[in-house]
Design a protein around this motif. Structure first.
Motif, PDB file in Angstrom:
ATOM      1  N   LYS A  53     -33.849 -25.525  34.652  1.00 24.33           N
ATOM      2  CA  LYS A  53     -35.081 -25.983  35.308  1.00 24.33           C
ATOM      3  C   LYS A  53     -35.488 -24.961  36.363  1.00 24.33           C
ATOM      4  CE  LYS A  53     -35.001 -29.753  32.988  1.00 24.33           C
ATOM      5  NZ  LYS A  53     -35.606 -29.636  31.692  1.00 24.33           N
ATOM      6  N   LEU A  54     -36.768 -24.866  36.575  1.00 23.73           N
ATOM      7  CA  LEU A  54     -37.317 -23.949  37.571  1.00 23.73           C
ATOM      8  C   LEU A  54     -37.844 -24.736  38.756  1.00 23.73           C
ATOM      9  CD1 LEU A  54     -38.388 -21.137  38.506  1.00 23.73           C
ATOM     10  CD2 LEU A  54     -40.486 -21.691  37.243  1.00 23.73           C
ATOM     11  N   GLU A  55     -37.486 -24.284  39.946  1.00 21.33           N
ATOM     12  CA  GLU A  55     -38.042 -24.849  41.172  1.00 21.33           C
ATOM     13  C   GLU A  55     -38.635 -23.686  41.958  1.00 21.33           C
ATOM     14  OE1 GLU A  55     -36.413 -26.918  45.246  1.00 21.33           O
ATOM     15  OE2 GLU A  55     -35.330 -27.332  43.397  1.00 21.33           O
ATOM     16  N   ILE A  56     -39.835 -23.881  42.471  1.00 26.93           N
ATOM     17  CA  ILE A  56     -40.508 -22.830  43.236  1.00 26.93           C
ATOM     18  C   ILE A  56     -40.718 -23.308  44.659  1.00 26.93           C
ATOM     19  CG2 ILE A  56     -42.638 -21.483  43.514  1.00 26.93           C
ATOM     20  CD1 ILE A  56     -42.919 -21.531  40.460  1.00 26.93           C
ATOM     21  N   GLU A  57     -40.280 -22.498  45.614  1.00 25.78           N
ATOM     22  CA  GLU A  57     -40.528 -22.748  47.030  1.00 25.78           C
ATOM     23  C   GLU A  57     -41.484 -21.675  47.531  1.00 25.78           C
ATOM     24  OE1 GLU A  57     -36.815 -22.863  49.137  1.00 25.78           O
ATOM     25  OE2 GLU A  57     -36.105 -24.610  48.006  1.00 25.78           O
ATOM     26  N   MET A  58     -42.551 -22.112  48.158  1.00 27.72           N
ATOM     27  CA  MET A  58     -43.538 -21.168  48.691  1.00 27.72           C
ATOM     28  C   MET A  58     -43.119 -20.725  50.097  1.00 27.72           C
ATOM     29  SD  MET A  58     -45.657 -20.642  46.330  1.00 27.72           S
ATOM     30  CE  MET A  58     -46.805 -19.643  47.264  1.00 27.72           C
ATOM     31  N   ILE A  59     -43.215 -19.431  50.335  1.00 25.45           N
ATOM     32  CA  ILE A  59     -42.919 -18.859  51.642  1.00 25.45           C
ATOM     33  C   ILE A  59     -44.266 -18.476  52.277  1.00 25.45           C
ATOM     34  CG2 ILE A  59     -41.727 -17.016  52.899  1.00 25.45           C
ATOM     35  CD1 ILE A  59     -39.899 -19.057  51.389  1.00 25.45           C
ATOM     36  N   PRO A  60     -44.549 -19.034  53.458  1.00 27.06           N
ATOM     37  CA  PRO A  60     -45.848 -18.758  54.092  1.00 27.06           C
ATOM     38  C   PRO A  60     -46.049 -17.267  54.377  1.00 27.06           C
ATOM     39  CG  PRO A  60     -44.657 -20.488  55.273  1.00 27.06           C
ATOM     40  CD  PRO A  60     -43.720 -19.917  54.259  1.00 27.06           C
ATOM     41  N   GLY A  61     -47.282 -16.849  54.236  1.00 25.80           N
ATOM     42  CA  GLY A  61     -47.665 -15.475  54.582  1.00 25.80           C
ATOM     43  C   GLY A  61     -47.947 -15.416  56.074  1.00 25.80           C
ATOM     44  N   ILE A  62     -47.037 -14.806  56.804  1.00 28.07           N
ATOM     45  CA  ILE A  62     -47.159 -14.720  58.262  1.00 28.07           C
ATOM     46  C   ILE A  62     -47.392 -13.269  58.656  1.00 28.07           C
ATOM     47  CG2 ILE A  62     -46.037 -15.150  60.493  1.00 28.07           C
ATOM     48  CD1 ILE A  62     -46.648 -17.718  58.927  1.00 28.07           C
ATOM     49  N   ALA A  63     -48.323 -13.078  59.572  1.00 28.89           N
ATOM     50  CA  ALA A  63     -48.649 -11.731  60.062  1.00 28.89           C
ATOM     51  C   ALA A  63     -48.546 -11.700  61.584  1.00 28.89           C
ATOM     52  CB  ALA A  63     -50.057 -11.345  59.645  1.00 28.89           C
ATOM     53  N   ARG A  64     -48.377 -10.497  62.107  1.00 29.06           N
ATOM     54  CA  ARG A  64     -48.397 -10.279  63.562  1.00 29.06           C
ATOM     55  C   ARG A  64     -49.613  -9.409  63.858  1.00 29.06           C
ATOM     56  NH1 ARG A  64     -43.551  -8.418  64.396  1.00 29.06           N
ATOM     57  NH2 ARG A  64     -42.736 -10.443  65.017  1.00 29.06           N
TER      58      ARG A  64
ATOM     59  N   LEU B  22     -51.821  -6.782  65.503  1.00 28.23           N
ATOM     60  CA  LEU B  22     -51.505  -5.514  66.155  1.00 28.23           C
ATOM     61  C   LEU B  22     -52.278  -5.333  67.462  1.00 28.23           C
ATOM     62  CD1 LEU B  22     -51.376  -3.188  63.011  1.00 28.23           C
ATOM     63  CD2 LEU B  22     -49.461  -4.220  64.263  1.00 28.23           C
ATOM     64  N   LYS B  23     -53.231  -6.216  67.705  1.00 28.97           N
ATOM     65  CA  LYS B  23     -54.013  -6.134  68.930  1.00 28.97           C
ATOM     66  C   LYS B  23     -53.402  -6.982  70.047  1.00 28.97           C
ATOM     67  CE  LYS B  23     -58.770  -6.461  70.582  1.00 28.97           C
ATOM     68  NZ  LYS B  23     -60.150  -6.820  70.218  1.00 28.97           N
ATOM     69  N   CYS B  24     -53.085  -8.261  69.739  1.00 24.32           N
ATOM     70  CA  CYS B  24     -52.594  -9.156  70.802  1.00 24.32           C
ATOM     71  C   CYS B  24     -51.157  -9.621  70.605  1.00 24.32           C
ATOM     72  CB  CYS B  24     -53.519 -10.372  70.939  1.00 24.32           C
ATOM     73  SG  CYS B  24     -53.393 -11.563  69.575  1.00 24.32           S
ATOM     74  N   GLY B  25     -50.559  -9.345  69.444  1.00 21.97           N
ATOM     75  CA  GLY B  25     -49.166  -9.717  69.199  1.00 21.97           C
ATOM     76  C   GLY B  25     -48.964 -11.136  68.669  1.00 21.97           C
ATOM     77  N   GLU B  26     -50.023 -11.890  68.510  1.00 20.88           N
ATOM     78  CA  GLU B  26     -49.936 -13.268  68.006  1.00 20.88           C
ATOM     79  C   GLU B  26     -49.463 -13.272  66.549  1.00 20.88           C
ATOM     80  OE1 GLU B  26     -50.681 -17.511  68.266  1.00 20.88           O
ATOM     81  OE2 GLU B  26     -50.473 -15.946  69.777  1.00 20.88           O
ATOM     82  N   GLU B  27     -48.604 -14.245  66.208  1.00 16.83           N
ATOM     83  CA  GLU B  27     -48.210 -14.450  64.824  1.00 16.83           C
ATOM     84  C   GLU B  27     -49.051 -15.578  64.258  1.00 16.83           C
ATOM     85  OE1 GLU B  27     -43.990 -14.938  64.348  1.00 16.83           O
ATOM     86  OE2 GLU B  27     -43.570 -12.996  65.259  1.00 16.83           O
ATOM     87  N   PHE B  28     -49.540 -15.396  63.024  1.00 13.52           N
ATOM     88  CA  PHE B  28     -50.417 -16.397  62.428  1.00 13.52           C
ATOM     89  C   PHE B  28     -50.271 -16.408  60.913  1.00 13.52           C
ATOM     90  CE2 PHE B  28     -52.698 -12.420  62.566  1.00 13.52           C
ATOM     91  CZ  PHE B  28     -53.418 -12.371  61.378  1.00 13.52           C
ATOM     92  N   ASN B  29     -50.691 -17.521  60.298  1.00 14.47           N
ATOM     93  CA  ASN B  29     -50.678 -17.653  58.850  1.00 14.47           C
ATOM     94  C   ASN B  29     -51.888 -16.916  58.291  1.00 14.47           C
ATOM     95  OD1 ASN B  29     -51.545 -19.008  56.227  1.00 14.47           O
ATOM     96  ND2 ASN B  29     -49.471 -19.810  56.506  1.00 14.47           N
ATOM     97  N   ILE B  30     -51.633 -15.988  57.401  1.00 13.39           N
ATOM     98  CA  ILE B  30     -52.685 -15.132  56.858  1.00 13.39           C
ATOM     99  C   ILE B  30     -53.730 -15.943  56.090  1.00 13.39           C
ATOM    100  CG2 ILE B  30     -53.180 -13.214  55.280  1.00 13.39           C
ATOM    101  CD1 ILE B  30     -50.239 -12.266  55.910  1.00 13.39           C
ATOM    102  N   GLU B  31     -53.275 -16.872  55.268  1.00 11.16           N
ATOM    103  CA  GLU B  31     -54.198 -17.683  54.469  1.00 11.16           C
ATOM    104  C   GLU B  31     -55.055 -18.586  55.355  1.00 11.16           C
ATOM    105  OE1 GLU B  31     -54.606 -17.799  50.959  1.00 11.16           O
ATOM    106  OE2 GLU B  31     -53.432 -15.951  51.027  1.00 11.16           O
ATOM    107  N   LYS B  32     -54.431 -19.275  56.298  1.00 15.77           N
ATOM    108  CA  LYS B  32     -55.172 -20.192  57.168  1.00 15.77           C
ATOM    109  C   LYS B  32     -56.163 -19.441  58.051  1.00 15.77           C
ATOM    110  CE  LYS B  32     -51.725 -23.835  57.373  1.00 15.77           C
ATOM    111  NZ  LYS B  32     -50.700 -24.492  58.175  1.00 15.77           N
ATOM    112  N   GLY B  33     -55.757 -18.268  58.520  1.00 20.08           N
ATOM    113  CA  GLY B  33     -56.620 -17.475  59.381  1.00 20.08           C
ATOM    114  C   GLY B  33     -57.618 -16.627  58.612  1.00 20.08           C
TER     115      GLY B  33
END
Length: 113
Positions: free
Chosen positions: A62-73, A75-86
């Motif tokens: 059986k196959l199980e898939i877990e999604m890993i969020p796309g997180i970025a930092r 380069l201007k302010c250092g904030e980490e955020f979700n790429i898709e949501k942002g």
């Protein structure tokens, strides 16, 4: 659809692992697929059954898939955020200059035997 090639690579890797460890039957595989990887989970899953059909040790896996969020930092302010949501922009300052820190990989997380 390059997912078929990726699935066959996973099957070969799992078969190799099984052979090296004298495992006769693999019950399941858990994959981690990054949200911003080039692999589309639906297509990956649709290729699973045809890819394992000729495998002696994986024919019922059986196959199980877990999604890993796309997180970025940012380069201007250092904030980490979700790429898709942002939508590709820093949620704090609006900059589109960022570096991906997670969510690009496709990995075998677990093999159930």
């Amino acid at each position: 659809m390059h997912e078929m090639g990726v699935v066959f690579s996973v099957v070969r890797a799992v078969e190799s692992y099984a052979a090296e460890n004298n495992i006769s039957e693999v019950q399941g595989v858990v994959m981690e697929i990054g949200e911003v990887s080039s692999v589309i989970p639906h297509y990956f899953a649709s290729c699973w059954e045809p890819a394992i059909a000729s495998s002696k040790c994986m024919m019922n896996a059986k196959l199980e898939i877990e999604m890993i969020p796309g997180i970025a930092r940012c380069l201007k302010c250092g904030e980490e955020f979700n790429i898709e949501k942002g939508q590709g922009k820093c949620e704090k300052c609006g900059s589109d200059l960022w570096q991906t820190i997670s969510g690009r990989d496709v990995m075998i997380k677990e093999i159930y035997v």
